[in-house]
Enzyme design. Structure first.
Site, PDB file in Angstrom:
ATOM      1  N   ASP A 125       0.819  -1.210   0.000  1.00 31.74           N
ATOM      2  CA  ASP A 125       0.000   0.000   0.000  1.00 31.74           C
ATOM      3  C   ASP A 125       0.854   1.262   0.000  1.00 31.74           C
ATOM      4  O   ASP A 125       2.076   1.210   0.147  1.00 31.74           O
ATOM      5  CB  ASP A 125      -0.914   0.010   1.228  1.00 31.74           C
ATOM      6  CG  ASP A 125      -1.981  -1.067   1.181  1.00 31.74           C
ATOM      7  OD1 ASP A 125      -2.440  -1.383   0.074  1.00 31.74           O
ATOM      8  OD2 ASP A 125      -2.348  -1.585   2.251  1.00 31.74           O
ATOM      9  N   TYR A 132       6.658 -10.052   6.606  1.00 32.53           N
ATOM     10  CA  TYR A 132       6.673  -8.607   6.838  1.00 32.53           C
ATOM     11  C   TYR A 132       7.299  -8.310   8.199  1.00 32.53           C
ATOM     12  O   TYR A 132       7.221  -9.123   9.128  1.00 32.53           O
ATOM     13  CB  TYR A 132       5.252  -8.038   6.838  1.00 32.53           C
ATOM     14  CG  TYR A 132       4.616  -7.888   5.480  1.00 32.53           C
ATOM     15  CD1 TYR A 132       4.666  -6.668   4.803  1.00 32.53           C
ATOM     16  CD2 TYR A 132       3.950  -8.946   4.875  1.00 32.53           C
ATOM     17  CE1 TYR A 132       4.068  -6.513   3.560  1.00 32.53           C
ATOM     18  CE2 TYR A 132       3.356  -8.810   3.628  1.00 32.53           C
ATOM     19  CZ  TYR A 132       3.418  -7.588   2.980  1.00 32.53           C
ATOM     20  OH  TYR A 132       2.828  -7.448   1.746  1.00 32.53           O
TER      21      TYR A 132
END
Length: 264
Positions: free
Chosen positions: A51, A109
């Site tokens: 994003d 992540y």
């Protein structure tokens, strides 16, 4: 010929990975650079679309080309044509059945929090900032309730387009490194905003607003409105993507920044 690339980028000044009209994206910048080297239009496929504001140290892409170039041309040439906040880390030829997204078996992540009363001046776009005390042990305890295959509706963005909320979390560790708190999470895949929504709720546990068991309760409720607010994008990094060993993709330090591969 199909080529895979390892990509690193600072997502601060981009509206996410995916190419969009009239706004800057990492994908568009990379495709423009590669197209110059190939002398034909290049379209890349990525392992995971990050994003706006999210960074990457371990993004993987592939593209097809008719151009005959040495691998160094794809790395050095692309880097010479890329903005300073995007870099190609490696390049290699891969078989036609390789796909950056569909061949991947897991994504990893890391979310980095600068945990100090005062905000940082140098890494302000590379870390998230939380000024209050965080109990990392309780955050770690809470995170263990998310391990395994579960319905992550409570940690899924309302506008998420994924067909299923089920994901398999392989590990989730929360560790402190001086003033930095790192949430390290690996799963087969992630629903939209999953890491940032989990992080927001773990922070609620860390600052004493909720008990660790609250995370288990949230998971069972399957209701996004009951979880904490979504954590900011600044501290999030896509650090690695796993593929079957027979593809032979390079293994690189995952970072980000000063962080070692093993945080325990």
């Amino acid at each position: 010929m199909r080529i895979a690339l390892g990509i690193e980028y600072d997502g601060t000044h981009y509206y996410g990975w995916q190419r969009q009209r009239e706004v800057k994206s990492v994908q568009e910048a990379l495709e423009k650079a590669l197209s110059k080297i190939a002398n034909h239009p290049v379209e890349v496929q990525c392992a995971g679309r990050t994003d706006a504001g999210v960074h990457g140290t371990g993004q993987v892409v592939h593209f097809d080309t008719t151009a005959e170039r040495q691998m160094v041309a794809w790395t050095m040439g692309a880097n010479a044509n890329l903005p300073k906040d995007i870099a190609v880390r490696w390049a290699m030829a891969v078989p036609d059945e390789f796909h950056a997204r569909f061949s991947a078996t897991a994504r990893r992540y890391r979310y980095v929090i600068y945990n100090h009363v005062y905000r940082p001046g140098i890494l302000n776009s590379g870390v998230s900032h939380y000024h209050g005390e965080l109990d990392v042990e309780k955050m770690q305890q809470a995170g263990q309730y998310l391990l395994g295959e579960n319905d992550f509706t409570s940690f899924r963005a309302v506008h998420c387009q994924s067909r299923s909320p089920w994901r398999n979390v392989m590990h989730l560790n929360v560790t402190r490194h001086g003033r930095y708190v790192v949430i390290d999470i690996k799963a087969n895949a992630f629903v939209h905003h999953m890491v940032r929504n989990i992080t927001g709720s773990l922070i609620a546990v860390g600052r004493g607003e909720q008990k660790p068991e609250w995370i288990q309760w949230l998971l069972a409720q399957k209701d996004r409105t009951l979880a904490a607010a979504t954590a900011k994008a600044e501290g999030l990094y896509l650090v690695s993507v796993d593929y079957p060993a027979h593809f032979g993709l390079p293994e690189m330090p995952i970072g980000p920044l000063f962080l070692p591969d093993n945080l325990n």
